[in-house]
Write an enzyme that holds these catalytic residues in place. Structure first.
Site, PDB file in Angstrom:
ATOM      1  N   ALA A 179       0.831  -1.197   0.000  1.00  0.00           N
ATOM      2  CA  ALA A 179       0.000   0.000   0.000  1.00  0.00           C
ATOM      3  C   ALA A 179       0.869   1.251   0.000  1.00  0.00           C
ATOM      4  CB  ALA A 179      -0.908  -0.006   1.223  1.00  0.00           C
TER       5      ALA A 179
ATOM      6  N   GLY B 155      -0.196  -5.369   0.320  1.00  0.00           N
ATOM      7  CA  GLY B 155      -1.274  -5.385  -0.654  1.00  0.00           C
ATOM      8  C   GLY B 155      -0.888  -6.072  -1.945  1.00  0.00           C
TER       9      GLY B 155
ATOM     10  N   GLU C 166      -1.387  -9.652  -1.321  1.00  0.00           N
ATOM     11  CA  GLU C 166      -2.825  -9.922  -1.278  1.00  0.00           C
ATOM     12  C   GLU C 166      -3.430  -9.942  -2.685  1.00  0.00           C
ATOM     13  OE1 GLU C 166      -4.476  -8.179   2.847  1.00  0.00           O
ATOM     14  OE2 GLU C 166      -3.191  -6.789   1.730  1.00  0.00           O
TER      15      GLU C 166
ATOM     16  N   GLU D  64       2.603  -6.228   7.315  1.00  0.00           N
ATOM     17  CA  GLU D  64       1.786  -5.218   7.994  1.00  0.00           C
ATOM     18  C   GLU D  64       2.021  -5.170   9.505  1.00  0.00           C
ATOM     19  OE1 GLU D  64      -0.462  -6.309   4.225  1.00  0.00           O
ATOM     20  OE2 GLU D  64       0.667  -7.371   5.768  1.00  0.00           O
TER      21      GLU D  64
END
Length: 255
Positions: free
Chosen positions: A61, A106, A109, A129
């Site tokens: 992110a 991200g 993911e 994270e």
């Protein structure tokens, strides 16, 4: 555009292009959702590749953007974040992630939303994270656990460590490891092969597996049975069986 959809040989490539690390800011997330939905609708797209370019898949992110958000802002945004990734996971066609370089946070993911993952031999994947005082928020706690099992997923999520390609292959995090220069072409070859297959049967297979994993075995078998019977109403089933009887297995050509 930071994310594009290009089509060749009925294979749509959703390409991240936000140098230097393809950080997944809000604009990228929203564009991913738009293009995933478009790829699902388009008849000329029969399989999809997720690709970040030759050097990096996506390093996560946009931390600076996230740092500026308070609790209220993230309560609102987190649903849209998950929905963007879910739109990719629910593309009703085969999806392969071509992973080069870093696929972290991200980015990891996003790769988890694919049906199949081909990684470069220099790839590194992970959910870091926890090192920010957070947990994965775009599906990582759920999709990673379903892919590699809960204890391995907890190891990766609790520590935030990065996994090299060889370990990722060994634990089922990725499905194939190839030289970095070959990642995209091998992903395209995988996708192009499936793009020539029976579109409805592939959709049925994907939905049966994915939906079945979310429920009990009896409900899963019902999903499978309904799709199986329904495919007997399709031209692809007629074409495939006719070809098998007249020419032998594996020679059917599907429209």
């Amino acid at each position: 555009m930071t994310v594009t959809l290009e089509v060749r040989d009925n294979v749509g490539t959703i390409r991240l292009d936000r140098p230097p690390m393809n950080a997944l800011d809000v604009a990228v997330q929203d564009r991913l959702r738009e293009l995933a939905e478009e790829a699902g609708r388009r008849d000329d797209v029969r399989a999809v590749i997720l690709y970040g370019g030759e050097k990096v898949f996506a390093a996560g992110a946009d931390i600076k953007e996230m740092q500026a958000m308070d609790h209220t802002a993230m309560v609102v945004r987190s649903r849209a974040l998950q929905e963007s990734f879910t739109a990719v996971a629910r593309i009703p066609k085969p999806v392969v992630a071509a992973v080069t370089g870093y696929a972290l946070g991200g980015g990891c993911e996003l790769a988890l939303c694919a049906d199949f993952r081909i990684a470069a031999d220099n790839a590194k994947l992970g959910q870091p994270e926890i090192l920010l005082g957070l947990i994965p928020g775009a599906g990582g706690t759920q999709r990673l656990a379903r892919l590699v099992g809960p204890s391995r997923a907890k190891d990766l999520i609790f520590t935030g460590r990065q996994v090299k390609a060889e370990e990722a292959l060994a634990i089922g995090f990725v499905d194939r490891v190839v030289p970095a220069a070959e990642v995209y072409e091998q992903a395209h070859a995988w996708a192009a092969r499936l793009a020539r297959g029976p579109a409805l049967a592939l959709r049925a297979a994907k939905e049966s597996v994915d939906a079945g994993l979310e429920t009990d075995i009896d409900t899963g078998l019902t999903i499978e049975r309904n799709w199986f019977a329904g495919l007997f109403a399709t031209e692809d089933r007629e074409r495939g069986m006719r070809s098998f009887v007249e020419e032998g297995p594996g020679k059917a050509e599907f429209l």
